[in-house]
Design an enzyme around this catalytic site. Structure first.
Site: not given
Lengths: 245, 245
Positions: A93, A126-127, A163, A198
């Site tokens: 997020g 991700s985050a 990413h 990714e």
């Protein structure tokens, strides 16, 4: 420690979050025997925290794992919930909101203790991978909050760019990802950056770091004054653990 | 005030920085009679500040304007240099480094006074446009420094996203620009964001705000809870000046 740091949540064709790394997730859960998992959902901005918990529960159900996923946002005492967790999951997020919330709630110390001292498994994507680094200075996210906190969990001693991608929108004149990372290196000449595309992830198991990929894409290591170097999943990346920031 | 806020420096086919807005630049310089221009080059990371000054001087030479561009990094007393400048130019690069340097050198007050009180012309592009907003929370840049400063020059009372684009790299799962701006709006529900595509700019002249485009691309206004709205150069965007953050 048993830390899985995924570049992202889903790749094309995936139905569930973490699906491209499902073998690694199943192995980790079986290895550690974790059943009560706490999901840290603070990065989620555009949907509800409860919805994210449900999505992640679906992943574990689909994998046939007998795990219960609880959202940390529902805990009366978040620190206690981390202390009692058998596994910690951190959703992607917005990295800025996630990192600041961890600091605001006094969770940085408890998470480090659980993961590094007590060996509680950690899965971030991700985050959730950005915050495992010494700082969030290599996030791709927009700094949507005014109170910015850069220092983070420091579970690994190097910066990761999740990413990571080489492609750019044709004709767009804004900086490429490589140019942004080059800027980081100009300012921070002794801190290499690990770009993970990714569909790939890093695994830190009892001090041993390894790189894994669901689509064959290599890791790309950026160091100041040197050309970037690619590493495949067959190559050792253990030397990254010797970097100190 | 006479403020030009360009989305970026060059679009495809441009030889010089600011070339796509050259008519506006010529008009501004002739209108204000500015000859001694100070370039703020602190955002420039991957090339030298002197080189950037030379590039910008080339633009003014190519436009046939009798202007002398001096780099603020060469000034013994940067505050005095701003106070004596007849025009202020702010180059793109890394917004974080630029904004923090302005604060570290005590330049925020002097620049605001020069531009808002004394009417010294201001031209910014990319990072130089980000810092004209109340904060840099809508930058696209990587936060490559540990001491992050978010508040900025506040020359206009709304947030701008420069290099705004709708296209995305095919197959990439990271957030689109629109999704990043939506996250901003979720956290900051009373602060609209103005996306200006490359090749476009805003002009604030004595309180009157107008939008201009070299390629016909519209401005895109994002407000919380509403669909984004496009504005062409023919439409008034003066209402944006009524927003307070």
């Amino acid at each position: 420690m048993d830390i899985l740091l995924l570049s992202n949540g889903k790749i094309a064709g995936n139905q569930h979050v973490m699906e491209f790394a499902s073998d690694a997730v199943v192995e980790q859960i079986k290895r550690t025997g974790a059943k009560n998992l706490v999901l840290i959902p603070y990065a989620v901005i555009r949907s509800s925290h409860d919805d994210r918990v449900a999505l992640v529960q679906e992943t574990f159900d689909a994998l046939g794992l007998d795990c219960k996923v609880t959202g940390l946002h529902r805990a009366e005492d978040p620190v206690k919930a981390i202390q009692e967790a058998e596994g910690i999951l951190v959703s992607g997020g917005n990295t800025w909101v996630l990192n600041k919330t961890l600091h605001d709630l006094g969770l940085v110390g408890p998470i480090r203790k659980a993961v590094l001292d007590q060996g509680i498994p950690y899965i971030g994507w991700s985050a959730g991978t950005n915050i495992a680094c010494p700082t969030i200075r290599t996030t791709n996210d927009m700094p949507i909050i005014t109170g910015a906190v850069l220092s983070s969990l420091n579970l690994v001693p190097f910066q990761i760019n999740p990413h990571y991608l080489e492609a750019n929108v044709e004709g767009h004149m804004g900086e490429t990802r490589d140019e942004r990372i080059q800027e980081f290196l100009e300012v921070n000449q002794y801190e290499p950056v690990v770009g993970i595309p990714e569909g790939t992830w890093l695994h830190l198991l009892n001090g041993e770091l390894s790189y894994h990929t669901a689509n064959g894409k290599p890791l790309k290591l950026f160091s100041h004054g040197e050309d970037p170097v690619y590493y495949t999943a067959e190559q050792s990346v253990q030397f990254l653990m010797a970097h100190s920031c």
